[in-house]
Structure formats: C-alpha cells, structure tokens
Write a protein that holds these residues in place. Structure first.
Motif, PDB file in Angstrom:
ATOM      1  N   ALA A  12       0.744  -1.204   0.122  1.00 11.60           N
ATOM      2  CA  ALA A  12       0.032  -0.033  -0.078  1.00 11.60           C
ATOM      3  C   ALA A  12       0.846   1.220  -0.129  1.00 11.60           C
ATOM      4  CB  ALA A  12      -0.966  -0.070   1.260  1.00 11.60           C
ATOM      5  N   ILE A  13       0.357   2.323  -0.643  1.00 11.94           N
ATOM      6  CA  ILE A  13       0.918   3.781  -0.407  1.00 11.94           C
ATOM      7  C   ILE A  13       0.768   4.227   0.853  1.00 11.94           C
ATOM      8  CG2 ILE A  13       0.879   5.790  -1.391  1.00 11.94           C
ATOM      9  CD1 ILE A  13      -0.266   4.810  -3.948  1.00 11.94           C
ATOM     10  N   PRO A  14       1.933   4.701   1.604  1.00  9.43           N
ATOM     11  CA  PRO A  14       1.783   5.359   2.899  1.00  9.43           C
ATOM     12  C   PRO A  14       1.066   6.424   2.930  1.00  9.43           C
ATOM     13  CG  PRO A  14       4.117   4.461   2.290  1.00  9.43           C
ATOM     14  CD  PRO A  14       3.266   4.475   1.116  1.00  9.43           C
ATOM     15  N   GLN A  15      -0.024   6.333   3.933  1.00  9.31           N
ATOM     16  CA  GLN A  15      -0.891   7.733   4.136  1.00  9.31           C
ATOM     17  C   GLN A  15      -0.165   8.827   4.493  1.00  9.31           C
ATOM     18  OE1 GLN A  15      -4.297   8.034   3.927  1.00  9.31           O
ATOM     19  NE2 GLN A  15      -4.389   5.921   3.181  1.00  9.31           N
ATOM     20  N   CYS A  16       1.182   8.759   4.944  1.00  2.00           N
ATOM     21  CA  CYS A  16       1.607   9.808   5.368  1.00  2.00           C
ATOM     22  C   CYS A  16       2.088  10.685   4.324  1.00  2.00           C
ATOM     23  CB  CYS A  16       3.176   9.646   6.181  1.00  2.00           C
ATOM     24  SG  CYS A  16       4.384   8.559   5.211  1.00  2.00           S
ATOM     25  N   LEU A  17       2.210  10.267   3.010  1.00  2.00           N
ATOM     26  CA  LEU A  17       2.809  10.906   1.664  1.00  2.00           C
ATOM     27  C   LEU A  17       1.861  12.327   1.466  1.00  2.00           C
ATOM     28  CD1 LEU A  17       3.956   8.078  -0.405  1.00  2.00           C
ATOM     29  CD2 LEU A  17       5.371   9.524   0.741  1.00  2.00           C
ATOM     30  N   GLY A  18       0.767  12.073   2.132  1.00  2.00           N
ATOM     31  CA  GLY A  18      -0.408  13.151   1.894  1.00  2.00           C
ATOM     32  C   GLY A  18      -0.246  14.304   2.663  1.00  2.00           C
ATOM     33  N   ASN A  19       0.622  14.026   3.486  1.00  2.00           N
ATOM     34  CA  ASN A  19       0.927  15.317   4.852  1.00  2.00           C
ATOM     35  C   ASN A  19       2.113  16.079   4.573  1.00  2.00           C
ATOM     36  OD1 ASN A  19      -1.280  14.148   6.125  1.00  2.00           O
ATOM     37  ND2 ASN A  19      -0.139  12.741   7.062  1.00  2.00           N
ATOM     38  N   ILE A  20       2.991  15.636   3.616  1.00  2.00           N
ATOM     39  CA  ILE A  20       4.153  16.278   3.175  1.00  2.00           C
ATOM     40  C   ILE A  20       4.016  17.762   2.593  1.00  2.00           C
ATOM     41  CG2 ILE A  20       6.486  16.127   2.168  1.00  2.00           C
ATOM     42  CD1 ILE A  20       6.382  13.183   2.495  1.00  2.00           C
ATOM     43  N   THR A  21       4.013  18.730   3.305  1.00  2.00           N
ATOM     44  CA  THR A  21       3.661  20.017   2.684  1.00  2.00           C
ATOM     45  C   THR A  21       4.556  20.615   1.439  1.00  2.00           C
ATOM     46  OG1 THR A  21       4.903  21.304   4.337  1.00  2.00           O
ATOM     47  CG2 THR A  21       2.666  20.802   4.635  1.00  2.00           C
ATOM     48  N   ALA A  22       5.900  20.200   1.584  1.00  2.00           N
ATOM     49  CA  ALA A  22       6.994  20.473   0.461  1.00  2.00           C
ATOM     50  C   ALA A  22       6.721  19.878  -0.704  1.00  2.00           C
ATOM     51  CB  ALA A  22       8.222  20.707   1.134  1.00  2.00           C
ATOM     52  N   LEU A  23       6.004  18.539  -0.527  1.00  2.00           N
ATOM     53  CA  LEU A  23       6.215  17.650  -2.006  1.00  2.00           C
ATOM     54  C   LEU A  23       5.382  18.380  -3.260  1.00  2.00           C
ATOM     55  CD1 LEU A  23       7.113  15.063  -2.645  1.00  2.00           C
ATOM     56  CD2 LEU A  23       5.053  13.966  -2.038  1.00  2.00           C
ATOM     57  N   GLU A  44      -2.160  22.649   3.056  1.00  2.00           N
ATOM     58  CA  GLU A  44      -1.121  23.317   2.701  1.00  2.00           C
ATOM     59  C   GLU A  44      -0.134  22.597   1.640  1.00  2.00           C
ATOM     60  OE1 GLU A  44      -2.030  22.291   5.694  1.00  2.00           O
ATOM     61  OE2 GLU A  44      -2.615  24.138   6.602  1.00  2.00           O
ATOM     62  N   SER A  45      -0.847  21.533   0.873  1.00  2.00           N
ATOM     63  CA  SER A  45      -0.165  20.648  -0.055  1.00  2.00           C
ATOM     64  C   SER A  45       0.315  21.606  -1.301  1.00  2.00           C
ATOM     65  CB  SER A  45      -1.197  19.698  -0.518  1.00  2.00           C
ATOM     66  OG  SER A  45      -0.283  18.963  -1.655  1.00  2.00           O
ATOM     67  N   SER A  46       1.797  21.195  -1.614  1.00  2.00           N
ATOM     68  CA  SER A  46       2.470  21.973  -2.544  1.00  2.00           C
ATOM     69  C   SER A  46       2.251  21.050  -3.901  1.00  2.00           C
ATOM     70  CB  SER A  46       3.711  22.290  -2.434  1.00  2.00           C
ATOM     71  OG  SER A  46       3.875  23.267  -1.237  1.00  2.00           O
ATOM     72  N   LEU A  47       1.512  19.988  -3.790  1.00  2.00           N
ATOM     73  CA  LEU A  47       1.561  19.027  -5.004  1.00  2.00           C
ATOM     74  C   LEU A  47       1.039  19.565  -6.162  1.00  2.00           C
ATOM     75  CD1 LEU A  47       2.482  15.826  -5.042  1.00  2.00           C
ATOM     76  CD2 LEU A  47       0.039  15.516  -4.709  1.00  2.00           C
ATOM     77  N   SER A  48       1.759  19.407  -7.077  1.00  2.00           N
ATOM     78  CA  SER A  48       1.611  19.880  -8.640  1.00  2.00           C
ATOM     79  C   SER A  48       1.140  18.532  -9.668  1.00  2.00           C
ATOM     80  CB  SER A  48       2.648  20.657  -9.257  1.00  2.00           C
ATOM     81  OG  SER A  48       3.953  20.133  -9.301  1.00  2.00           O
ATOM     82  N   SER A  49       1.937  17.552  -9.167  1.00  2.00           N
ATOM     83  CA  SER A  49       1.851  16.321 -10.106  1.00  2.00           C
ATOM     84  C   SER A  49       1.706  15.189  -9.353  1.00  2.00           C
ATOM     85  CB  SER A  49       3.110  16.401 -11.144  1.00  2.00           C
ATOM     86  OG  SER A  49       3.132  15.116 -12.036  1.00  2.00           O
ATOM     87  N   LEU A  50       0.820  14.292  -9.348  1.00  3.15           N
ATOM     88  CA  LEU A  50       0.733  13.061  -8.987  1.00  3.15           C
ATOM     89  C   LEU A  50       0.156  11.872 -10.052  1.00  3.15           C
ATOM     90  CD1 LEU A  50       0.041  11.147  -6.462  1.00  3.15           C
ATOM     91  CD2 LEU A  50      -2.415  11.743  -6.349  1.00  3.15           C
TER      92      LEU A  50
END
Length: 386
Positions: A12-23, A44-50
C-alpha cells in the motif's frame, strides 16, 4: 520530488505521503501497488503532479485531493478504481491533465452548476470505463482552455533543463504514445470504450484547440454535427463503432490538419466529401457503412447512380412519357392499330422498359429495311430512264 516510477514496489501507499507540505511531485507509476489512494492530502499541499498510473489501486478517488490547489497533472489510469466521475476535481484551478482511463468508473458524468469548472483542463482521458448516459454537454461548456488557441500557453514550464518532466500516455492517431515536453500544449479528449448514448453535442465544435477527439466504441446515435468541421487543429478524429446515421458533413473537407479519420462501423450513407485530406484516407476509415459512396469505397458517387436510379423508378412520369413517345413512333412505323395495341400492353403491364427497348430495335430494323428497298427502287427507275 519523489520519483519511484517503475521500481517493482508492492503493498500500500503510505498515508503520510499526503501530509508532506513541500512535496511537489509524487510519481509512483508502473509498480504493483495495491490498496487505496491516500486520503490525507492537506490544505497546505504543494503537490503539482500526482502520477499513480499502472498499479492495482482500488476503492474511490479521495476528495481530499481538492486541497491540492497547485495540482496540474493527475494520472490515475490503469488501476482498479471503482467510483463515479469525480466532478469535484473541477474546482482545482490549475488542473491541466486528468487521466482516469482503464478503471471501473461508472455512471453518468454530471458537473456542478459552478461557473468556473476545469478552467485549465487540456487533456481528459476517461476511456475504457463504464460511464453511461449522454455525452456531458455541461462538461464541454466549462472547458475554456480547449475553446481558445494559444500556442504559447505552457511553454515557460519547460524553459530549462529539469530533472523531472511530466508525462502521460495518450492514444493518438491509433497508437498509444507518451507525451512529455509538449504536455501542456497538447489538447485531447478520449471518451472511447464506454457506454455513452444519445447524440453528439453540437457544442463540441466549439473546442477548437482539440488535436485528438476519440468517442469511438459507444452507443452514440443520430447525425454527425457539422459543427465538428470547425475543429481546424484536429489531427485524429475517431467516431467509429457507434450507431451514427446520415451523411458525412461536407464541412469536414476543410479539416486540413486531419491525419487519422475513422468512421467505420456506423450506419452512414451518402457521398464521401472530396478534396484536401479526404484523398489520403483508405477504405478502413469507412468500412461497415454500406450506404457510403465515392472514393475510396468501390461504390460510385457520380452520374451513373442517378441514371440507374431513374431507370429503376417505374413510377416516374418522365419514363412514362418517354415510353409513350416510343409507342407513338412504333405506331407511325408499324401501323396505327399495332401502335395502339403496344400502348395498351405497356400500360397494362407496368410499362416494362425492356419490352420498349426490344420494340424500338425491331422498329428501327423495319424502317432501315424499308429505306433500303426505296433506294433500290429509285436506282432501278434511274437506270430505266437512262
């Protein structure tokens, strides 16, 4: 950036990856990941590409993605997601690419009444799902980035060398290809291999920036709207394997950028437009439409068809008058009684043309024989006078 693509990852994908604000970039495509997509994306997510393409992910698409206001590319294709269309993704102000192909998504596509939905979307791929109902006219009304032609849009994104470049697989011109450097200059809609029904919305002709339009393998019916002839940049147009009827719009002859054109396996009829790109398409673009005529199919679309059509119409008034004149000539050459008898026979038997042709030939031979006999008699008189 976290790039773990094609790394043979499992689990599984770790849930914590959604909490990284600088990612900003999370790329885990082409692995063996299973389970659900993280539901913990924060404001506060900076995610531009998933990019989670090509895994074994299940469940629903998490609504917490609406917190990713910087998201530009979302690729969840080729998984086992089971959900309805995520209309709430339309609130993302910068979303340019949405790929949900090859999943178990289902139901009709409905959009919100909010005016500003999917304002920057340039690529949407919903192919190979179980979406149903009519094609979403309300969705097409919102696609502002597809309604204007702006070649410079997005070029600054790739102004210099970068470690990571967004990419997405799209089916264009019949082949699957990876779009990388021109990702945000490319404009495509792929709704193929679903169960859409109803008519093709006229409003699709307003999406003038489209380069690829694929709505094949659905249950669409009715006529092809002439408005699609306004898609001046379209390179690949696939409407095959539907229930479309009527003629190919003559406006399609103006699509000079068209390279791949597929209307096969519909119920189209009439003459195929000629000129420009239509001289380059082969039979397989039209197969399965028995009513189509003209190049490159074998059935002629010229005057031969019109002539034969007139001959086949036994109730034509002009044909009756023609037959009557022939009978009158026969009466002149063969005697009034015979001519009247022939007229009666032709009228009582439906005016058979074959019979009229035989009689005309016979009358012609009789007349030629009489003329020869008269010439011989005149020549004999001249010789006797001399």
């Amino acid at each position: 950036m976290l790039d773990l693509a094609t790394s043979n990852l499992k689990g599984a994908i770790p849930q914590c990856l959604g909490n990284i604000t600088a990612l900003e970039v999370l790329d885990m495509r082409h692995n063996n990941l299973s389970g659900n997509i993280p539901t913990t994306f924060i404001n506060e997510s900076s995610l531009s590409s998933l990019n989670l393409h090509g895994n074994k992910l299940e469940g629903k698409i998490p609504q917490s993605l609406t917190n990713c206001k910087q998201l530009e590319v979302l690729d969840l294709g080729d998984n086992h997601l089971n959900d309805t269309f995520p209309v709430w993704l339309g609130t993302l102000p910068k979303l340019k690419v949405l790929s949900l192909r090859f999943n178990k998504l289902h139901g009709p596509i409905r959009t919100s009444r909010t005016e500003n939905m999917f304002p920057e979307l340039r690529i949407i791929d919903l192919s190979y799902n179980a979406f149903s109902g009519n094609l979403p006219s309300s969705l097409f009304q919102h696609l502002k980035a597809m309604r204007t032609i702006d070649p410079s849009k997005g070029t600054s994104r790739y102004g210099g060398d970068q470690y990571y470049q967004d990419s997405i697989a799209v089916v264009s011109k019949g082949f699957e290809r990876e779009i990388v450097r021109i990702l945000f200059l490319y404009t495509a809609i792929d709704l193929s291999n679903n169960t859409f029904e109803g008519h093709i919305p006229t409003i699709m002709g307003d999406l003038i920036a489209l380069r690829v339009l694929n709505i094949s393998h659905n249950g669409l019916e009715g006529h092809i709207p002439p408005s699609l002839g306004r898609l001046s940049l379209v390179e690949s147009l696939d409407l095959s394997s539907n229930h479309l009827v009527g003629e190919i719009p003559a406006q399609f002859a103006s699509l000079t950028s068209l390279e791949v054109f597929n209307l096969s396996y519909n119920h189209l009829e009439g003459c195929i437009p000629q000129g420009n790109q239509f001289h380059t398409f082969e039979n397989n673009s039209y197969e399965g439409n028995d009513g189509l005529r003209g190049f490159p199919v074998s059935k002629s679309c010229g005057t031969t068809y019109a002539v034969s059509g007139q001959l086949d119409g036994e109730e034509s008034n002009s044909e009756f008058l023609s037959d009557f004149r022939k009978a009158a000539l026969m009466g002149y050459g063969s005697g009034l009684c015979i001519g009247i008898s022939i007229v009666y026979f032709m009228m009582s038997t439906g005016k058979p043309i074959w019979f009229a042709r035989i009689i005309v030939k016979l009358e012609h031979k009789i007349m030629m024989g009489r003329r020869k006999k008269q010439r011989r008699q005149r020549n004999c008189r001249r010789r006797n006078n001399h």
